[in-house]
Design a protein around this motif. Sequence first.
Motif, PDB file in Angstrom:
ATOM      1  N   ARG B 377      53.407   1.410 -40.613  1.00 23.90           N
ATOM      2  CA  ARG B 377      53.246   0.358 -41.630  1.00 23.90           C
ATOM      3  C   ARG B 377      51.789  -0.085 -41.727  1.00 23.90           C
ATOM      4  O   ARG B 377      51.242  -0.267 -42.810  1.00 23.90           O
ATOM      5  CB  ARG B 377      54.131  -0.851 -41.284  1.00 23.90           C
ATOM      6  CG  ARG B 377      55.572  -0.723 -41.734  1.00 23.90           C
ATOM      7  CD  ARG B 377      56.265  -2.095 -41.742  1.00 23.90           C
ATOM      8  NE  ARG B 377      56.258  -2.748 -40.439  1.00 23.90           N
ATOM      9  CZ  ARG B 377      57.169  -2.505 -39.471  1.00 23.90           C
ATOM     10  NH1 ARG B 377      58.142  -1.633 -39.680  1.00 23.90           N
ATOM     11  NH2 ARG B 377      57.104  -3.144 -38.324  1.00 23.90           N
ATOM     12  N   PHE B 378      51.169  -0.255 -40.570  1.00 23.55           N
ATOM     13  CA  PHE B 378      49.770  -0.696 -40.547  1.00 23.55           C
ATOM     14  C   PHE B 378      48.885   0.320 -41.275  1.00 23.55           C
ATOM     15  O   PHE B 378      48.042  -0.040 -42.097  1.00 23.55           O
ATOM     16  CB  PHE B 378      49.309  -0.860 -39.091  1.00 23.55           C
ATOM     17  CG  PHE B 378      47.920  -1.424 -38.951  1.00 23.55           C
ATOM     18  CD1 PHE B 378      47.719  -2.788 -38.816  1.00 23.55           C
ATOM     19  CD2 PHE B 378      46.805  -0.586 -38.957  1.00 23.55           C
ATOM     20  CE1 PHE B 378      46.439  -3.308 -38.683  1.00 23.55           C
ATOM     21  CE2 PHE B 378      45.516  -1.098 -38.836  1.00 23.55           C
ATOM     22  CZ  PHE B 378      45.328  -2.467 -38.695  1.00 23.55           C
ATOM     23  N   ALA B 379      49.133   1.597 -40.978  1.00 21.62           N
ATOM     24  CA  ALA B 379      48.323   2.658 -41.591  1.00 21.62           C
ATOM     25  C   ALA B 379      48.542   2.696 -43.098  1.00 21.62           C
ATOM     26  O   ALA B 379      47.604   2.861 -43.884  1.00 21.62           O
ATOM     27  CB  ALA B 379      48.684   4.007 -40.967  1.00 21.62           C
ATOM     28  N   ARG B 380      49.806   2.516 -43.498  1.00 20.42           N
ATOM     29  CA  ARG B 380      50.118   2.565 -44.930  1.00 20.42           C
ATOM     30  C   ARG B 380      49.432   1.422 -45.667  1.00 20.42           C
ATOM     31  O   ARG B 380      48.927   1.597 -46.773  1.00 20.42           O
ATOM     32  CB  ARG B 380      51.638   2.517 -45.135  1.00 20.42           C
ATOM     33  CG  ARG B 380      52.072   2.916 -46.520  1.00 20.42           C
ATOM     34  CD  ARG B 380      53.537   3.346 -46.569  1.00 20.42           C
ATOM     35  NE  ARG B 380      54.406   2.439 -45.859  1.00 20.42           N
ATOM     36  CZ  ARG B 380      55.178   2.776 -44.830  1.00 20.42           C
ATOM     37  NH1 ARG B 380      55.189   4.011 -44.390  1.00 20.42           N
ATOM     38  NH2 ARG B 380      55.941   1.885 -44.235  1.00 20.42           N
ATOM     39  N   ALA B 381      49.384   0.266 -45.043  1.00 22.79           N
ATOM     40  CA  ALA B 381      48.764  -0.895 -45.685  1.00 22.79           C
ATOM     41  C   ALA B 381      47.262  -0.686 -45.881  1.00 22.79           C
ATOM     42  O   ALA B 381      46.659  -1.253 -46.784  1.00 22.79           O
ATOM     43  CB  ALA B 381      49.024  -2.155 -44.853  1.00 22.79           C
ATOM     44  N   LEU B 382      46.653   0.120 -45.020  1.00 26.40           N
ATOM     45  CA  LEU B 382      45.220   0.394 -45.167  1.00 26.40           C
ATOM     46  C   LEU B 382      44.936   1.230 -46.407  1.00 26.40           C
ATOM     47  O   LEU B 382      43.870   1.117 -47.008  1.00 26.40           O
ATOM     48  CB  LEU B 382      44.689   1.157 -43.944  1.00 26.40           C
ATOM     49  CG  LEU B 382      44.588   0.410 -42.627  1.00 26.40           C
ATOM     50  CD1 LEU B 382      44.173   1.387 -41.530  1.00 26.40           C
ATOM     51  CD2 LEU B 382      43.585  -0.737 -42.717  1.00 26.40           C
ATOM     52  N   GLY B 383      45.893   2.081 -46.757  1.00 27.34           N
ATOM     53  CA  GLY B 383      45.710   2.934 -47.927  1.00 27.34           C
ATOM     54  C   GLY B 383      44.804   4.117 -47.623  1.00 27.34           C
ATOM     55  O   GLY B 383      44.322   4.292 -46.501  1.00 27.34           O
ATOM     56  N   PRO B 384      44.557   4.932 -48.645  1.00 28.45           N
ATOM     57  CA  PRO B 384      43.819   6.188 -48.432  1.00 28.45           C
ATOM     58  C   PRO B 384      42.361   5.980 -48.036  1.00 28.45           C
ATOM     59  O   PRO B 384      41.733   6.884 -47.495  1.00 28.45           O
ATOM     60  CB  PRO B 384      43.928   6.897 -49.790  1.00 28.45           C
ATOM     61  CG  PRO B 384      44.389   5.869 -50.761  1.00 28.45           C
ATOM     62  CD  PRO B 384      45.041   4.765 -50.009  1.00 28.45           C
TER      63      PRO B 384
END
Lengths: 117, 523
Positions: B377-384
């Motif tokens: 989730r944390f990684a996804r929130a950072l975005g590309p």
Amino acid sequence: MIELVSAAQCVTCDKCIAVCPTNVFDRGADGVPVISRQQDCQTCFQCEANCPTDALFVAPHTHPLPAESFAHDEEHLRRTGLLGSYRRDIGWGHGRTPGAARAVGPALSPSGPPLIS
Amino acid sequence: MTLELDADVLVVGGGPAATWAALKAAEDGAAVVLADKGYCGTSGATASGGTGVWYVPPEPEAREKAMASREALGGYLADRRWMARVLDETYDRINELADVARYPFPVGPDGKPLRTGLQGPEYMRRQRVRVRRAGVRVLDHSPVTELLTTDDGVVAGAAGYQRQADRAFTVRAGAVVLATGGCAFLSKALGCNVNTGDGALFAAEVGAELSGMEFSNAYGIAPEHTSVTKTAFYNYATFYRADGSVLDGAGSQRGRSVIARTLLASEKVFCKLDRADEAARKAMRLAQPNFFLTFDRLGIDPFTQPFAVTLLAEGTVRGTGGIRIVDDGCATTVPGLYAAGDAATRELICGGFTGGGSHNAAWAISSGSWSGRAAARFARALGPSAARRQVRAAGGAGLRPTGTTSSVSAAEVVGAVQAEVLPYDKNYLRHGDVLRAALGQLDGTWAAVRSGLRADGPDVVRARQAAAMVAHARWMYTSALARSESRGMAKRLDFPELDPAQHFRITSGGLDEVWARPQEVAA
């Protein structure tokens, strides 16, 4: 510690080189693994468990054994059934039942469940 | 030459917690890399040892009993809410192991499946298969040596060295889960020599905190000069002196300190499992084939023949101290960094005492699963844009010495640490005066490491392990000194009683300056 690699049994599959958690083996010139870093062996028996031809023997001692030790006597280890015994006991290998399925131990307390690990 | 990878989530470690983290992150849609020091499937205490599991069906009475049974042992430092959620998660995940991974749980005499334990090699070979099938990229023999962070201190990956490929590697990641295990100080306790506390060092270098490091003096019984520290069956043991007389007060669950004292007096301690009846003897072989490896190969019948025993340090593997967790996803105090399994503190579910694998196994399964999902989730929130962040390497001791000359070797450092943490009269039977002297030695060793331990290429791994062990030992003794009482396993000869005024956890951290301070137990 790992004490024996049987060149006669080894099929040079590299499995022990891969699975040793402490990277004890190197591949020898003829493909048979060489025990290059015995002092790093943690006596965990994983190489033995994963050897498909029971070509390895891990002595229970956490220090190296002398050349004349039983751990280097392949014929003795085969005769006594010690070679490959861990793999047999955990039921790994073709046609065997996984030991996990049979692992019903004693209950350590009168009302407790059987120990299964 | 250097292998460079990108991932949403990097999992460091290859044992139970690491594989659960990788699985759950991948199921959440994350691109996952798992980097293990050894081989995912054989690495760590569980793969070689096997483990009980704190698996309790969701029946209120059984759950209540399970939670209540350990509170006093743990010095009342556990947290009921965490116990309940670990019991829930563990129950679901173990059933998943049975139903999805088809782990062959045995069937009891009543025809019902028994799910309160796992055979190590079987469990972990299945976890490896599952992780790979989930699309996780597994890097074996790839010890991480340091974390990477952004300029504002967010963890953004890690670097290490692939021992068999003989090349450096870096993984840029949106989040990192440390599941590197505890620290057993290369004592050769079963499967534990990969557990040198590396993750705690990495975490502390980016400013993360530890908790419960005083709960770090577990010692396992093993036949002398051997590795198998499986202790359940010593419940059937009688302990003897060399002259054949019974060693009064010695035991496995209670009375292990009597064994330590006798060994310290340069007397051998012998043991026979002479309280097991014939049926138990047969069943014991089925439950723990690895327990009998040692005896069969030594040609000893442990039920009838006395054998000498020793105690091997298991440090924070069977202790409960580790990286401090601050939320339900097992985040640390540092953004982007999560901790799971024995690398993390287990105080939340067992306070200051474990002694058995059962709680640690449940914690590994639960914290692994939670940290994997939270990291995804944390990684996804950072975005590309995460992959384009500027990063820098965070490692210090053993990697980037402050001095210009190489003045100490990794082997010397390991020897110096072991001299302070393995002896029973220092770490097991603790006394403030002895701890202070040992800490003084360890501080000196740290200073030597910091200025003069230098390594390159594959040797970096040993240097970092040595540094991690010194750091670990200093947090342990600093925390032990901060608790002037006896609570859980953190017993003090100079303060033998529990002090109700010290009903707190002890948080610690720091490297050049080590600190420890009380932390309120959440109600």
